[in-house]
Design a protein around this motif. Sequence first.
Motif, mmCIF file in Angstrom:
data_model
loop_
_atom_site.group_PDB
_atom_site.id
_atom_site.type_symbol
_atom_site.label_atom_id
_atom_site.label_comp_id
_atom_site.label_asym_id
_atom_site.label_seq_id
_atom_site.Cartn_x
_atom_site.Cartn_y
_atom_site.Cartn_z
ATOM 1 N N PHE A 1 -57.525 97.099 52.575
ATOM 2 C CA PHE A 1 -57.553 95.833 51.828
ATOM 3 C C PHE A 1 -58.910 95.131 51.862
ATOM 4 O O PHE A 1 -59.068 94.084 51.237
ATOM 5 C CB PHE A 1 -56.478 94.890 52.373
ATOM 6 N N PRO B 1 -61.779 95.931 50.359
ATOM 7 C CA PRO B 1 -62.412 95.781 49.037
ATOM 8 C C PRO B 1 -61.518 95.100 47.991
ATOM 9 O O PRO B 1 -61.835 95.139 46.807
ATOM 10 C CB PRO B 1 -62.689 97.233 48.639
ATOM 11 N N THR B 2 -60.426 94.474 48.397
ATOM 12 C CA THR B 2 -59.504 93.843 47.443
ATOM 13 C C THR B 2 -59.581 92.327 47.541
ATOM 14 O O THR B 2 -60.249 91.757 48.412
ATOM 15 C CB THR B 2 -58.057 94.291 47.728
ATOM 16 N N ASP B 3 -58.834 91.654 46.628
ATOM 17 C CA ASP B 3 -58.803 90.190 46.637
ATOM 18 C C ASP B 3 -58.100 89.630 47.863
ATOM 19 O O ASP B 3 -58.228 88.439 48.162
ATOM 20 C CB ASP B 3 -58.098 89.683 45.371
ATOM 21 N N LEU B 4 -57.318 90.465 48.556
ATOM 22 C CA LEU B 4 -56.667 90.005 49.779
ATOM 23 C C LEU B 4 -57.683 89.671 50.860
ATOM 24 O O LEU B 4 -57.403 88.877 51.759
ATOM 25 C CB LEU B 4 -55.698 91.067 50.295
ATOM 26 N N SER B 5 -58.875 90.278 50.759
ATOM 27 C CA SER B 5 -59.938 89.997 51.719
ATOM 28 C C SER B 5 -60.813 88.849 51.218
ATOM 29 O O SER B 5 -60.885 87.788 51.830
ATOM 30 C CB SER B 5 -60.786 91.247 51.951
ATOM 31 N N SER C 1 -61.824 86.959 47.370
ATOM 32 C CA SER C 1 -61.496 86.937 45.937
ATOM 33 C C SER C 1 -62.557 86.282 45.069
ATOM 34 O O SER C 1 -62.430 86.257 43.844
ATOM 35 C CB SER C 1 -60.156 86.207 45.718
ATOM 36 N N TYR D 1 -55.389 88.147 55.466
ATOM 37 C CA TYR D 1 -56.324 89.170 55.956
ATOM 38 C C TYR D 1 -57.074 88.666 57.179
ATOM 39 O O TYR D 1 -57.213 89.370 58.184
ATOM 40 C CB TYR D 1 -57.297 89.535 54.840
#
Length: 573
Positions: free
Chosen positions: A128, A130-134, A136, A153
């Motif tokens: 996670f 590289p995702t928006d959960l980390s 945004s 996160y």
Amino acid sequence: MICYLYPEPTYLIFSSDVPLLLYYSHIPTILLFLSIGLYVYFNDRHSLLNKLLLFISLCFSAWITISLIAWTIINAEIIAFIWPLFGVLAGLVSILCIYFVYVFLNKKDVPFSYKVAFTLLLLPLFLFAPTDLSVSGFDLTNCDSFAFEGIAYKVYYTLLGVLAMVWVLVLMVNGYRREVEEDVKKQILYVGIGIELFLFLFFSIVFLITYLVNLGILPDSRLEMYGLFGMVAFMFSIAFTSVKYKAFNVNLAAPVALVIGLWIFVFSLLFIRKIEIVQVIVSVTLFFLFIFGYALIKSIRREIRQRQEIERLAKRLKQANTRLRELDKQKSEFVSIASHQLRSPLTVISGYASMLREGGFGKLPAKAKESTERIYQSARLMTQSIEEYLNVSRIESGNMKYEKVDFNLRNEVERIANDSRQEAIKRGLLLMFKTDMTTSGIVNADVGKVVQAIHNLINNSLKYTPKGSVNVLVRDDQVKKRIYVEVIDTGIGMSEKTLNTIFQKFERADNAHKVNIQGTGLGLYMALKIIEAMGGTITASSEGEGKGSKFVLELPLLKCFGFEHLSFSGSII
């Protein structure tokens, strides 16, 4: 995208618009931790503990580096790229600390189940990141991503830090309780305090400060810098145990850490302009220097006392060794003189006993004849023992003389075997002689001494073989230019302990006295020394007690000509 409200840094990280404590909290910590981690690793690359310490230093130094870049650089793309790495690196530091403590306490790698658990705990961070959960988004006004961090996160990797604190604490307490050595318990205590202090300051302060910034209570996260000093405490705990208890197998790590730390802390003062900050820095440095310097001074004093004691012991040992050599020389001289004096009357006794046996003084009664035979045999055995003592004395004093000539070793071994066959018959043993030769078997050695050595080997097997057989084999190797005499018996055999000492003076197998009580323990010793003087060697092997023994005498071949190949030779009884 550029954050225009902030000045562009020099050399990527040097900027005037940053907190005064930034460079002191980041740059010295990076340099100190990396230096110690690399030094410990290269001191012993095969140590798993040293590897883990290096990995912790690399991950934490990477975290501090991206923190420094995030504070100073104004390029939005770079900051947005490195921001998700905070969680990944923090999680790695947590798991590596648990791994490190387990290996430190147990001196072995973690079980496979631990590795599976570590992988599962780290997997969400990598998936996670590289995702928006980390992260945004990005705030161009403040040049950061605090407002766009995923709370779930951030809570997750912070909880990993809390888990590490609890896990490490449990491991340390259990290790402390089961340890019985006081010095090891103190090592566990010091390292435990250091790593717990590091984890607590790093995760609690960093998370708390970031949370307060997100709420708008604090304008920036400059207070998180104080959490980085926990790593310094961890490093000093390792250095302290290295100095005081020789932990981590790196005795020089602690003095090196002290010198490097002083260099770095003094160098960092160049970036501080306010005297108040300089006072804080000097106070912190002085605190750590006092603790570590005290331990270092005690260690040096202990090393000096130990060295002085070793020097005194070495001097005494040298004197004792000189005295022992003198006593050994006197002993050899005494044995030589005593043996010479004993041999003369024994020769007379043997001579007269022999004449009596052969009827030189008339026919003897049956009882007298039996007594005369016992006198003769006892005198002969005593003469052999004296000759052995004399030979040992000559070998140890370097006075044994060798007259080397060329002779056929195969023929000599066969003659010795034939001469020993009568003794084998008396003992109810089967004595066989075999050859497996591709050369004529010529060697250059002292015939009499080699014959004596081979006779000792065969006689040794006969004495310690209650039943069965003794096989004598002569073989050669044209490639290696060596000739071998193997004596293989079905006797009492030897343990591994006996094999390690069988060629020493006065050494016999543990079970030898049950079979033969007359051995002196000198026959094999003399045989080995004689053959070694001829450029050869003797080895012994056995599968264990009661399973027989094998002795192999080896000598260099003088000539490798002749192509006789006899698979079997000699007589069998």
